[in-house]
Write a protein that holds these residues in place. Structure first.
Motif, PDB file in Angstrom:
ATOM      1  N   LYS A   1     -11.418  -1.138 -18.411  1.00  0.00           N
ATOM      2  CA  LYS A   1     -11.326  -2.212 -19.410  1.00  0.00           C
ATOM      3  C   LYS A   1      -9.888  -2.397 -19.877  1.00  0.00           C
ATOM      4  CE  LYS A   1     -15.952  -2.512 -21.457  1.00  0.00           C
ATOM      5  NZ  LYS A   1     -16.743  -2.374 -22.708  1.00  0.00           N
ATOM      6  N   MET A   2      -9.201  -1.291 -20.102  1.00  0.00           N
ATOM      7  CA  MET A   2      -7.799  -1.354 -20.521  1.00  0.00           C
ATOM      8  C   MET A   2      -6.946  -1.974 -19.417  1.00  0.00           C
ATOM      9  SD  MET A   2      -5.098   1.723 -21.295  1.00  0.00           S
ATOM     10  CE  MET A   2      -6.025   2.489 -22.629  1.00  0.00           C
ATOM     11  N   ARG A   3      -7.159  -1.543 -18.191  1.00  0.00           N
ATOM     12  CA  ARG A   3      -6.379  -2.060 -17.067  1.00  0.00           C
ATOM     13  C   ARG A   3      -6.546  -3.567 -16.942  1.00  0.00           C
ATOM     14  NH1 ARG A   3      -6.378  -3.549 -11.762  1.00  0.00           N
ATOM     15  NH2 ARG A   3      -8.638  -3.778 -11.821  1.00  0.00           N
ATOM     16  N   VAL A   4      -7.778  -4.039 -17.008  1.00  0.00           N
ATOM     17  CA  VAL A   4      -8.051  -5.471 -16.880  1.00  0.00           C
ATOM     18  C   VAL A   4      -7.423  -6.243 -18.032  1.00  0.00           C
ATOM     19  CG1 VAL A   4      -9.885  -7.209 -16.929  1.00  0.00           C
ATOM     20  CG2 VAL A   4     -10.137  -5.178 -15.497  1.00  0.00           C
TER      21      VAL A   4
ATOM     22  N   MET B   1       8.803   0.233  -0.101  1.00  0.00           N
ATOM     23  CA  MET B   1       9.573   0.403  -1.337  1.00  0.00           C
ATOM     24  C   MET B   1       8.821  -0.166  -2.529  1.00  0.00           C
ATOM     25  SD  MET B   1      13.629  -0.191  -0.527  1.00  0.00           S
ATOM     26  CE  MET B   1      13.414  -1.766   0.301  1.00  0.00           C
ATOM     27  N   TYR B   2       8.204  -1.344  -2.333  1.00  0.00           N
ATOM     28  CA  TYR B   2       7.467  -1.943  -3.440  1.00  0.00           C
ATOM     29  C   TYR B   2       6.276  -1.080  -3.847  1.00  0.00           C
ATOM     30  CZ  TYR B   2       4.915  -4.909  -6.531  1.00  0.00           C
ATOM     31  OH  TYR B   2       4.251  -5.369  -7.644  1.00  0.00           O
ATOM     32  N   SER B   3       5.580  -0.508  -2.880  1.00  0.00           N
ATOM     33  CA  SER B   3       4.439   0.357  -3.199  1.00  0.00           C
ATOM     34  C   SER B   3       4.887   1.539  -4.058  1.00  0.00           C
ATOM     35  CB  SER B   3       3.764   0.854  -1.917  1.00  0.00           C
ATOM     36  OG  SER B   3       3.175  -0.219  -1.215  1.00  0.00           O
ATOM     37  N   ARG B   4       5.990   2.169  -3.668  1.00  0.00           N
ATOM     38  CA  ARG B   4       6.508   3.297  -4.453  1.00  0.00           C
ATOM     39  C   ARG B   4       6.950   2.839  -5.838  1.00  0.00           C
ATOM     40  NH1 ARG B   4       8.853   4.453   0.612  1.00  0.00           N
ATOM     41  NH2 ARG B   4      10.904   3.721  -0.087  1.00  0.00           N
ATOM     42  N   PHE B   5       7.593   1.686  -5.890  1.00  0.00           N
ATOM     43  CA  PHE B   5       8.023   1.101  -7.166  1.00  0.00           C
ATOM     44  C   PHE B   5       6.829   0.923  -8.096  1.00  0.00           C
ATOM     45  CE2 PHE B   5       8.172  -2.999  -9.467  1.00  0.00           C
ATOM     46  CZ  PHE B   5       9.274  -2.796 -10.304  1.00  0.00           C
ATOM     47  N   TYR B   6       5.771   0.290  -7.586  1.00  0.00           N
ATOM     48  CA  TYR B   6       4.610  -0.023  -8.421  1.00  0.00           C
ATOM     49  C   TYR B   6       3.890   1.245  -8.883  1.00  0.00           C
ATOM     50  CZ  TYR B   6       0.285  -2.141 -10.052  1.00  0.00           C
ATOM     51  OH  TYR B   6      -0.783  -2.515 -10.825  1.00  0.00           O
TER      52      TYR B   6
ATOM     53  N   ASN C   1       0.326  -6.428  -9.557  1.00  0.00           N
ATOM     54  CA  ASN C   1      -0.829  -5.707  -9.033  1.00  0.00           C
ATOM     55  C   ASN C   1      -1.338  -6.327  -7.738  1.00  0.00           C
ATOM     56  OD1 ASN C   1      -4.128  -5.672  -9.135  1.00  0.00           O
ATOM     57  ND2 ASN C   1      -3.233  -3.700  -9.664  1.00  0.00           N
ATOM     58  N   LYS C   2      -1.382  -7.653  -7.688  1.00  0.00           N
ATOM     59  CA  LYS C   2      -1.868  -8.333  -6.485  1.00  0.00           C
ATOM     60  C   LYS C   2      -0.922  -8.095  -5.311  1.00  0.00           C
ATOM     61  CE  LYS C   2      -3.673 -12.813  -4.939  1.00  0.00           C
ATOM     62  NZ  LYS C   2      -3.813 -14.254  -5.269  1.00  0.00           N
ATOM     63  N   PHE C   3       0.376  -8.134  -5.580  1.00  0.00           N
ATOM     64  CA  PHE C   3       1.337  -7.881  -4.511  1.00  0.00           C
ATOM     65  C   PHE C   3       1.245  -6.433  -4.047  1.00  0.00           C
ATOM     66  CE2 PHE C   3       5.982  -7.517  -3.117  1.00  0.00           C
ATOM     67  CZ  PHE C   3       5.725  -8.086  -1.876  1.00  0.00           C
ATOM     68  N   TYR C   4       0.941  -5.516  -4.951  1.00  0.00           N
ATOM     69  CA  TYR C   4       0.742  -4.112  -4.576  1.00  0.00           C
ATOM     70  C   TYR C   4      -0.452  -3.981  -3.641  1.00  0.00           C
ATOM     71  CZ  TYR C   4      -0.574   0.804  -4.967  1.00  0.00           C
ATOM     72  OH  TYR C   4      -0.921   2.095  -4.688  1.00  0.00           O
TER      73      TYR C   4
ATOM     74  N   GLY D   1       6.775  -7.842 -17.091  1.00  0.00           N
ATOM     75  CA  GLY D   1       6.142  -7.884 -15.779  1.00  0.00           C
ATOM     76  C   GLY D   1       6.165  -9.242 -15.114  1.00  0.00           C
ATOM     77  N   ASP D   2       5.523  -9.305 -13.945  1.00  0.00           N
ATOM     78  CA  ASP D   2       5.476 -10.504 -13.105  1.00  0.00           C
ATOM     79  C   ASP D   2       6.879 -11.029 -12.784  1.00  0.00           C
ATOM     80  OD1 ASP D   2       2.782 -10.300 -12.932  1.00  0.00           O
ATOM     81  OD2 ASP D   2       2.304 -12.140 -14.000  1.00  0.00           O
ATOM     82  N   ALA D   3       7.651 -10.163 -12.183  1.00  0.00           N
ATOM     83  CA  ALA D   3       9.008 -10.540 -11.770  1.00  0.00           C
ATOM     84  C   ALA D   3       8.984 -11.428 -10.537  1.00  0.00           C
ATOM     85  CB  ALA D   3       9.837  -9.290 -11.482  1.00  0.00           C
ATOM     86  N   MET D   4       7.858 -11.406  -9.796  1.00  0.00           N
ATOM     87  CA  MET D   4       7.805 -12.118  -8.517  1.00  0.00           C
ATOM     88  C   MET D   4       6.752 -13.219  -8.531  1.00  0.00           C
ATOM     89  SD  MET D   4       5.377  -9.811  -8.663  1.00  0.00           S
ATOM     90  CE  MET D   4       6.196  -8.251  -8.365  1.00  0.00           C
TER      91      MET D   4
END
Length: 246
Positions: A154-157, A116-121, A78-81, A44-47
């Motif tokens: 909790k898992m997500r965080v 496109m990014y929203s659909r990607f995420y 997640n933040k970019f989403y 993750g964190d490609a950007m």
């Protein structure tokens, strides 16, 4: 399946291309293909932060469209989403570099990219499970009791941010516990998120974020061989961004 798991890229597109070339992938079709059928996977964190976030994301869109994307979203993803969905987020900690690239696009192209990014995420799993559950790829790691459990906040965080304490470092980043030091699970967990100078192996875990965007290197872990391959960063070296666990 055999994987080449790539650490945090953060817009370092040129280093990524160099790394996959070292790993034996060809870009002749427009997406990375390995002659032996190996697969790329990402922590993750490609950007964000680096110079070429949009080019990196466009390539990931293509890989996803080809139905062979293995990608675990990170906190920057997640933040970019949230930004793409129109939520109020602070343009800090690297997001401002991605938004600057976006703002250089024509209006319609910018709008299409965010869609496109929203659909990607939205198509991404919270974490990846491979090899009958023996290999887990999670951006910031995962506790053994969370693996296979029902998805929770909790898992997500934890998966996005690590084992955060609620306190913050001077630069605003959250203070995190060294969860890997206490991991006792059987599944092998590959993660990133916390920049280290060299890939860190402890208790059936591997941190492969070697700080490419901070002038370190971009690292891949070959699975099941458990060998690392790295290429040097082309970015300025920022030593204070690396974590030492000594």
């Amino acid at each position: 399946m055999k994987f080449d798991i790539i650490g945090d890229i953060h817009g370092c597109y040129d280093e990524f291309l160099q790394l996959i070339q070292e790993l034996g992938y060809s870009m002749s079709t427009g997406i990375p293909i390995h002659p032996e059928g190996r697969n790329l996977a990402f922590v993750g964190d490609a950007m964000d932060r680096g110079p070429d976030s949009l080019r990196m994301l466009k390539l990931l869109f293509k890989i996803q469209k080809n139905k062979n994307l293995f990608y675990s979203p990170g906190n920057h993803c997640n933040k970019f989403y949230r930004y793409a969905k129109g939520n109020q987020v602070q343009l800090t900690h690297g997001l401002e570099t991605t938004v600057a690239e976006l703002d250089a696009l024509p209006k319609e192209e910018r709008k299409d990219f965010l869609s496109m990014y929203s659909r990607f995420y939205e198509a991404l799993p919270l974490y990846q499970s491979h090899d009958d559950g023996n290999l887990i790829i999670a951006h910031a790691g995962i506790r053994e009791d969370m693996i296979g459990a029902a998805r929770s906040e909790k898992m997500r965080v934890f998966v996005l941010y690590g084992d955060i304490t609620g306190k913050k470092l001077p630069d605003g980043r959250p203070l995190r516990r060294d969860w890997a030091k206490h991991y006792k699970g059987n599944a092998y967990i590959v993660y990133g998120h916390t920049p280290v100078t060299d890939a860190r192996f402890v208790n059936n875990t591997a941190n492969i974020d070697t700080g490419c965007v901070f002038g370190g290197k971009l690292t891949a872990l070959r699975y099941p061989e458990m060998k690392t391959v790295s290429v040097p960063s082309r970015q300025p070296f920022v030593p204070e961004k690396f974590t030492s666990f000594d």
